[in-house]
Design an enzyme around this catalytic site. Sequence first.
Site, short mmCIF file in Angstrom:
data_model
loop_
_atom_site.label_atom_id
_atom_site.label_comp_id
_atom_site.label_asym_id
_atom_site.label_seq_id
_atom_site.Cartn_x
_atom_site.Cartn_y
_atom_site.Cartn_z
N ASP A 1 -6.10 -2.06 -5.24
CA ASP A 1 -5.84 -0.80 -5.95
C ASP A 1 -7.11 -0.32 -6.64
O ASP A 1 -7.68 -1.02 -7.47
CB ASP A 1 -4.72 -1.00 -6.97
CG ASP A 1 -4.15 0.32 -7.47
OD1 ASP A 1 -4.93 1.25 -7.74
OD2 ASP A 1 -2.92 0.42 -7.60
N HIS B 1 -4.29 1.92 -3.55
CA HIS B 1 -3.37 2.50 -4.52
C HIS B 1 -2.16 3.11 -3.82
O HIS B 1 -2.24 4.19 -3.22
CB HIS B 1 -4.08 3.56 -5.36
CG HIS B 1 -3.25 4.11 -6.47
ND1 HIS B 1 -2.75 3.30 -7.48
CD2 HIS B 1 -2.79 5.36 -6.74
CE1 HIS B 1 -2.05 4.03 -8.31
NE2 HIS B 1 -2.04 5.28 -7.88
N SER C 1 2.71 4.52 -8.88
CA SER C 1 1.70 5.03 -9.81
C SER C 1 2.38 5.59 -11.05
O SER C 1 3.11 4.87 -11.73
CB SER C 1 0.81 6.06 -9.11
OG SER C 1 -0.34 6.35 -9.88
#
EC number: 3.1.1.73
Length: 526
Positions: free
Chosen positions: A400, A440, A188
């Site tokens: 995601d 994610h 991320s």
Amino acid sequence: MPSLRRLLPFLAAGSAALASQDTFQGKCTGFADKINLPNVRVNFVNYVPGGTNLSLPDNPTSCGTTSQVVSEDVCRIAMAVATSNSSEITLEAWLPQNYTGRFLSTGNGGLSGCIQYYDLAYTSGLGFATVGANSGHNGTSGEPFYHHPEVLEDFVHRSVHTGVVVGKQLTKLFYEEGFKKSYYLGCSTGGRQGFKSVQKYPNDFDGVVAGAPAFNMINLMSWSAHFYSITGPVGSDTYLSPDLWNITHKEILRQCDGIDGAEDGIIEDPSLCSPVLEAIICKPGQNTTECLTGKQAHTVREIFSPLYGVNGTLLYPRMQPGSEVMASSIMYNGQPFQYSADWYRYVVYENPNWDATKFSVRDAAVALKQNPFNLQTWDADISSFRKAGGKVLTYHGLMDQLISSENSKLYYARVAETMNVPPEELDEFYRFFQISGMAHCSGGDGAYGIGNQLVTYNDANPENNVLMAMVQWVEKGIAPETIRGAKFTNGTGSAVEYTRKHCRYPRRNVYKGPGNYTDENAWQCV
């Protein structure tokens, strides 16, 4: 009763292990007196035995971690490192007894100033001398950036680089052999930080594992902000409830799940999925809790469309279909996305009262023009990293719910075009893997257990572990062709239900049979 002679080897081995532990503990206890580095203030140095559930009373509440289990004996060093006259990072180094001669830096997430203790525990447990920092501020809000450009610069690039410089010095000071290779692991914002290192500090790492990278970050902030303008608030005629998103998801799977050859609840390549939603628009007299109105169908179409700027240029690609159920509680929940609101309030407009519900693409143009300290992290010429001998492996979950996986494909294409190299040449130093069924960074409906985090750990075999695959690539020259993921029966830490080999981009997985879809050999990268 066994003879004393037979017991002697075992007693000797046990004594040696205890002596080694005592030596390591003593070395750690006295290490603080040996640290004399510029701009570094040592807060404490503690020996932490393996198996300890380490209490973290000073960790900010918003970071959500109050303790961390430590698997191996480590020497924990907590420091403050000045980065300017008005800024500093909080840095920790975890130096393990089972050291393998490898150095590693972790990253962060969101806008946060949270040390990721689970990554420190995970990687030090694998024998890496590991560092992690708070990116120059504490907590998950963007408010510390307000009128503090030095703090913002720490977040953009300086925190990780400073941690690497200090961490490498500590590693050389603590271990006689120093370190032989250096690595990075993050997802991320941590993925963006990894690529910032590739772009700006090409000599910091030999191998970078950057997951779901938040590069193109200014436009990511705008993309995340624009969903509210599509859905409207809860109760508006354009808003979809979680139940309606579930209905939408089922229809998307009905149309797209079988494209890869197997109806298993997983879309292997969302780029091939362009759902047509007329089939679930309400018929006259139908209960609207079981179908979509025309306006709600339009909402879904807009969500699955790219974001374009005021002059028609692409700012950010579409959200990939298949992620909608998980995204509905975060991105499409009838409220402005908090990270985006913070960014515009505290950085772009420096106005804590800015109304995030009024966002438009005109605001996106203002933000992109600013791009402080090149937060975009969108530079596509990474030839300096290549010349330094570096390797970068990126992965992105195709479910995601926070960062579109299409953005990672877009960057891959930008690098190929900018450096004028075909995929087979990119493969020498840059490989990209799409992880079907991964949300994610972790979680999801598919085989997301690739060893990128402690919660996705299956084992340390390079075929099953993306970090160890990078180690094998750097140290043995064996580049990964696939990354095997594990599907857990009941979430992280449970038994493995099945495995699937995820393909190196631009290849994609297609079911060929003859086995069940749970048989990894029934799939082929094409």
